[in-house]
Write a protein that holds these residues in place. Sequence first.
Motif, mmCIF file in Angstrom:
data_model
loop_
_atom_site.group_PDB
_atom_site.id
_atom_site.type_symbol
_atom_site.label_atom_id
_atom_site.label_comp_id
_atom_site.label_asym_id
_atom_site.label_seq_id
_atom_site.Cartn_x
_atom_site.Cartn_y
_atom_site.Cartn_z
ATOM 1 N N GLY A 112 -5.388 16.406 7.194
ATOM 2 C CA GLY A 112 -3.963 16.134 7.051
ATOM 3 C C GLY A 112 -3.558 14.684 7.085
ATOM 4 N N ILE A 113 -4.485 13.745 7.053
ATOM 5 C CA ILE A 113 -4.102 12.327 7.150
ATOM 6 C C ILE A 113 -5.082 11.427 6.399
ATOM 7 C CG2 ILE A 113 -5.327 12.026 9.341
ATOM 8 C CD1 ILE A 113 -3.107 10.008 10.111
ATOM 9 N N ILE A 114 -4.528 10.362 5.782
ATOM 10 C CA ILE A 114 -5.305 9.328 5.085
ATOM 11 C C ILE A 114 -4.792 7.968 5.562
ATOM 12 C CG2 ILE A 114 -5.789 8.276 2.826
ATOM 13 C CD1 ILE A 114 -5.418 11.021 1.563
ATOM 14 N N VAL A 115 -5.693 6.998 5.701
ATOM 15 C CA VAL A 115 -5.311 5.650 6.143
ATOM 16 C C VAL A 115 -5.558 4.664 4.998
ATOM 17 C CG1 VAL A 115 -5.572 3.910 7.947
ATOM 18 C CG2 VAL A 115 -6.109 6.300 8.433
ATOM 19 N N ILE A 116 -4.585 3.774 4.742
ATOM 20 C CA ILE A 116 -4.695 2.856 3.599
ATOM 21 C C ILE A 116 -4.303 1.427 3.999
ATOM 22 C CG2 ILE A 116 -4.190 4.745 2.007
ATOM 23 C CD1 ILE A 116 -1.401 3.659 1.625
ATOM 24 N N GLY A 117 -4.602 0.477 3.100
ATOM 25 C CA GLY A 117 -4.167 -0.909 3.263
ATOM 26 C C GLY A 117 -4.703 -1.574 4.519
ATOM 27 N N ASP A 118 -3.874 -2.442 5.124
ATOM 28 C CA ASP A 118 -4.265 -3.148 6.341
ATOM 29 C C ASP A 118 -4.587 -2.182 7.475
ATOM 30 O OD1 ASP A 118 -3.922 -5.510 5.074
ATOM 31 O OD2 ASP A 118 -2.155 -6.151 6.206
ATOM 32 N N VAL B 89 0.550 16.375 4.275
ATOM 33 C CA VAL B 89 -0.356 15.262 4.526
ATOM 34 C C VAL B 89 0.451 14.012 4.872
ATOM 35 C CG1 VAL B 89 -0.452 14.622 2.075
ATOM 36 C CG2 VAL B 89 -2.326 13.965 3.596
ATOM 37 N N VAL B 90 -0.086 13.199 5.779
ATOM 38 C CA VAL B 90 0.530 11.930 6.175
ATOM 39 C C VAL B 90 -0.380 10.797 5.711
ATOM 40 C CG1 VAL B 90 1.157 10.454 8.129
ATOM 41 C CG2 VAL B 90 1.709 12.902 8.175
ATOM 42 N N ILE B 91 0.214 9.790 5.080
ATOM 43 C CA ILE B 91 -0.523 8.593 4.673
ATOM 44 C C ILE B 91 -0.089 7.447 5.585
ATOM 45 C CG2 ILE B 91 -0.946 6.935 2.827
ATOM 46 C CD1 ILE B 91 -0.427 9.160 0.812
ATOM 47 N N ALA B 92 -1.032 6.913 6.358
ATOM 48 C CA ALA B 92 -0.735 5.821 7.292
ATOM 49 C C ALA B 92 -0.886 4.484 6.579
ATOM 50 C CB ALA B 92 -1.672 5.885 8.497
ATOM 51 N N ALA B 93 0.240 3.787 6.401
ATOM 52 C CA ALA B 93 0.240 2.465 5.755
ATOM 53 C C ALA B 93 1.044 1.505 6.611
ATOM 54 C CB ALA B 93 0.833 2.573 4.347
ATOM 55 N N ASP B 94 0.946 1.667 7.930
ATOM 56 C CA ASP B 94 1.808 0.910 8.836
ATOM 57 C C ASP B 94 1.126 -0.310 9.434
ATOM 58 O OD1 ASP B 94 0.230 2.871 10.054
ATOM 59 O OD2 ASP B 94 1.543 3.088 11.778
ATOM 60 N N ALA C 68 0.830 -1.208 0.000
ATOM 61 C CA ALA C 68 0.000 0.000 0.000
ATOM 62 C C ALA C 68 0.862 1.255 0.000
ATOM 63 C CB ALA C 68 -0.927 -0.001 1.216
ATOM 64 N N GLY C 69 1.817 1.319 0.925
ATOM 65 C CA GLY C 69 2.653 2.504 1.041
ATOM 66 C C GLY C 69 3.529 2.728 -0.176
ATOM 67 N N SER D 281 -4.421 -0.899 -4.414
ATOM 68 C CA SER D 281 -5.487 -0.026 -4.919
ATOM 69 C C SER D 281 -5.687 1.177 -4.007
ATOM 70 C CB SER D 281 -6.806 -0.798 -5.033
ATOM 71 O OG SER D 281 -6.681 -1.890 -5.901
ATOM 72 N N SER D 282 -5.688 0.928 -2.688
ATOM 73 C CA SER D 282 -5.900 2.036 -1.757
ATOM 74 C C SER D 282 -4.719 2.999 -1.778
ATOM 75 C CB SER D 282 -6.145 1.503 -0.341
ATOM 76 O OG SER D 282 -4.988 0.880 0.188
ATOM 77 N N GLY D 283 -3.510 2.472 -2.013
ATOM 78 C CA GLY D 283 -2.352 3.354 -2.136
ATOM 79 C C GLY D 283 -2.478 4.274 -3.340
ATOM 80 N N ILE D 284 -2.937 3.725 -4.453
ATOM 81 C CA ILE D 284 -3.150 4.544 -5.651
ATOM 82 C C ILE D 284 -4.258 5.571 -5.397
ATOM 83 C CG2 ILE D 284 -3.841 4.486 -8.075
ATOM 84 C CD1 ILE D 284 -2.734 1.608 -8.178
#
Length: 427
Positions: A294-300, A154-159, A15-16, A320-323
């Motif tokens: 300022g934040i989006i959450v993706i993947g698991d 913006v921070v994308i949380a893919a952790d 995702a990330g 897909s969520s990363g895209i």
Amino acid sequence: MSEKVQTIVVGAGPAGSAAAYVLAKTGHEVMLVDRAQKPGEKNVSGCLLNGSVLEKLIPNVWEIAPVERHVNKHRVSFLSGDSATTLEYSSGDRFASDNSKYTINRNKFDRWFSQMAEDAGALLVEGVLVEGVIEDDHGVIGIRSDGEEVHADVVIAADGVNSMVATDAGLKGIPKPSEMGLGVKEVHSLPRGTIEERFGLEGSQGVAHSFLGCTLGEAGGGFLYTNLNTISLGLVAHLSGFESGRLEAPELVAPLKSHPLVRRMLTDAELIEYSAHLVSEAGYSGMPKLYNDGIIVIGDAAGLVLNLGYAFEGMNYAISSGIAAAQTVRNAVSAGDFSKSQLSSYRHHLEKWGIIGNLKRFKHAPGFLSNPRLHTEYTETINAIAQNTFKGEGQRKKMLQLATHEMFSRVPLPYIMKDLLEALRAL
């Protein structure tokens, strides 16, 4: 490292890396941070990847990606005692490229994908554990780690499923045991020629094999995937099984390995890796808040996992969520607006990829699959029907009579009707 970047992506899994790759390819400033010294080294996966999304992102990707085998045989086995009834679908040739599935080694694949993002222009920062976010009155404005801070628009949380970033930002709570499963995986080494002879494969062909009835009556299932010169064998079981004391993590795979069907597949194989990982099993009802200022959450981290028993979507949804997140951020950069109102288009992008629709459509599947009868009485019934059919009983009774007798001798009619209705609603 500058004090501020446009976008920080936390987690260099599929995702990330997908989010960082798309943003970097379009000239955006993006930092990709991973806690591992090398992306992929802390991951565990069933190692089966549906290629449809990645093929759209990187045309002809399978000519350069580190895949193990192209899966042309899909098997499902129903286990009870020492018996097994197996269904198999095999394709003599490759599927259409956009529908292909591949076995992969996450250590190699995640490293390659993060390198693709870095080559596209992303700044890859390895060996950094992000402990949480930094915020001001306008929302999330960066990340913090070991006393240091880095700011971003913006921070994308893919952790991952236990996302510290999304939790610290208040987008998700601590998962309930009823919403989680524990997955364990073993990797066994075998010579390439032995794997191809034992599983009836030619060249780079591969097998994806699922098992029901291997979790001591608890909800869950097993899997086996053939790699080039290893076999990935694992099992995912609902956490409720551990609470009841019937399952123990260190021995979770033991019943599956001891079944004669699987034991023969592992003859002379050497165990070279063991790992365990929590898996989200809540489906649509377990999705956290997907975005905020300022934040989006993706993947698991966003619980974007769909388990139907016969099919599983995890890594494909992650990519897909990363895209989708990258598309959202690009629009936000153009607008100069990183508020939750602007970032709300992320959900629209997820819907365009079909993720939200599928999770809604199968929102009752987690409840149906947790039915213990699926893993005991029904697998026993399937094997009893097969046994009596091939031992001659099928010549004295019509098949429907035989099936009805075996079914009703194990499961009362009211439960059969209830389970049938739940199956129709869930699947």
